[in-house]
Design a protein around this motif. Sequence first.
Motif, PDB file in Angstrom:
ATOM      1  N   UNK A 225     -29.113 -27.788  74.480  1.00  0.00           N
ATOM      2  CA  UNK A 225     -29.819 -28.888  73.813  1.00  0.00           C
ATOM      3  C   UNK A 225     -30.945 -28.387  72.918  1.00  0.00           C
ATOM      4  N   UNK A 226     -31.100 -27.065  72.820  1.00  0.00           N
ATOM      5  CA  UNK A 226     -32.222 -26.485  72.074  1.00  0.00           C
ATOM      6  C   UNK A 226     -32.205 -26.867  70.601  1.00  0.00           C
ATOM      7  N   UNK A 227     -31.026 -27.156  70.050  1.00  0.00           N
ATOM      8  CA  UNK A 227     -30.963 -27.546  68.647  1.00  0.00           C
ATOM      9  C   UNK A 227     -31.464 -28.947  68.381  1.00  0.00           C
ATOM     10  N   UNK A 228     -31.602 -29.758  69.445  1.00  0.00           N
ATOM     11  CA  UNK A 228     -32.045 -31.141  69.285  1.00  0.00           C
ATOM     12  C   UNK A 228     -33.441 -31.393  69.832  1.00  0.00           C
ATOM     13  N   UNK A 229     -33.862 -30.590  70.795  1.00  0.00           N
ATOM     14  CA  UNK A 229     -35.163 -30.807  71.429  1.00  0.00           C
ATOM     15  C   UNK A 229     -35.820 -29.460  71.696  1.00  0.00           C
TER      16      UNK A 229
ATOM     17  N   UNK B 293     -29.292 -35.691  79.397  1.00  0.00           N
ATOM     18  CA  UNK B 293     -29.117 -35.566  77.956  1.00  0.00           C
ATOM     19  C   UNK B 293     -30.424 -35.748  77.211  1.00  0.00           C
ATOM     20  N   UNK B 294     -30.332 -35.859  75.904  1.00  0.00           N
ATOM     21  CA  UNK B 294     -31.518 -36.026  75.064  1.00  0.00           C
ATOM     22  C   UNK B 294     -32.017 -37.466  75.141  1.00  0.00           C
TER      23      UNK B 294
ATOM     24  N   UNK C 203     -37.754 -29.210  77.603  1.00  0.00           N
ATOM     25  CA  UNK C 203     -36.882 -29.693  78.668  1.00  0.00           C
ATOM     26  C   UNK C 203     -37.743 -30.211  79.804  1.00  0.00           C
ATOM     27  N   UNK C 204     -37.477 -31.446  80.252  1.00  0.00           N
ATOM     28  CA  UNK C 204     -38.155 -32.010  81.414  1.00  0.00           C
ATOM     29  C   UNK C 204     -37.332 -31.690  82.654  1.00  0.00           C
ATOM     30  N   UNK C 205     -37.756 -30.668  83.373  1.00  0.00           N
ATOM     31  CA  UNK C 205     -37.105 -30.279  84.623  1.00  0.00           C
ATOM     32  C   UNK C 205     -37.732 -31.133  85.724  1.00  0.00           C
TER      33      UNK C 205
ATOM     34  N   UNK D  18     -40.465 -38.266  69.770  1.00  0.00           N
ATOM     35  CA  UNK D  18     -40.242 -36.920  70.289  1.00  0.00           C
ATOM     36  C   UNK D  18     -38.887 -36.878  70.993  1.00  0.00           C
ATOM     37  N   UNK D  19     -38.096 -35.868  70.700  1.00  0.00           N
ATOM     38  CA  UNK D  19     -36.841 -35.635  71.416  1.00  0.00           C
ATOM     39  C   UNK D  19     -37.128 -34.757  72.621  1.00  0.00           C
TER      40      UNK D  19
END
Length: 305
Positions: A70-74, A120-121, A77-79, A113-114
């Motif tokens: 998902x790095x290309x969109x956001x 998912x995003x 990351x919320x772990x 913010x993404x």
Amino acid sequence: MTPAPAATPPSVFFKGHGAQNDFIVLPDPLGELCLLPEDIRQLCDRRTGIGADGLLRAVHCTADPEAATMAGEAEWFMDYRNPDGTPAQMCGNGIRVFARYLIDAGHQHPGTIAIATRAGIRHVHVPVRSRDFRGPVTVLMGHPLLPGPDHIRVTAAGRSWPALHVDMGNPHAVAFVDDLTHPGDLHTPPTVTPAGAYPAGVTVNFVAVRGPRLLVARVHERGVGETRACGTGACAAVAAVLARTGRRPAASTRFTVDLPGGSLTVTANPDGTMELTGPAAIVAQGTLDLTAAVPAPRRSPVQVR
């Protein structure tokens, strides 16, 4: 002689809440923290730790294998971890607090913010005017998914109700009740049948309809217990109400969901998506020492200072 493992350096933590649903935010941009379930349980314990309904680790998508795609969109990351140490896919109140942290810490600018999650995003909107205030934050929650386990029943305090399955990125069983006192104190998790319907557990929502667009609810959250508020639960409640009518709104329609910790607004859109709006605030910050992982049956406790 084997050298002792090096101690993990002190880490900054933040404490925030959304409608009294509270979270610990641990910044870990490079993915360097090794958090075991016992660490999370102790940190979230309200007597021996900081205390929270869950923990949000803030890590760059590029630094976490779960989020790398998902790095290309956001960027972030919320772990999200439940207070029992188990990972969870999504948290509607938690992601608003997470977005507030990113802005307060200077990692993001106000606006949309993404954010990457296990579901998912998700796109979160923090108005520019609320940079220094505890104003409302909105998250686009996506489409609720209703097809799932059938013939669900929920039992609590000696009473039983039929329930509707709603997936908001995490599973919910929504039961409509006449009185929110009927499920009892919810110290004991409600029983959900059939037994194999939710092998990983389920969040149970008890919902009463008080008006055309007004709901009141109590939520026993998977891995947590009863919480003061639940964002995905509020969306699941609205989705269940709409499913009962069999209609999709012709125009964006706002519902108010009152929970013990406050009110959340759920907007149901004609395309089937939902938006969740509510408060999000960072209320404290401090430092903690996470002990290094050691190959022993018992580890030293997490030290909070």
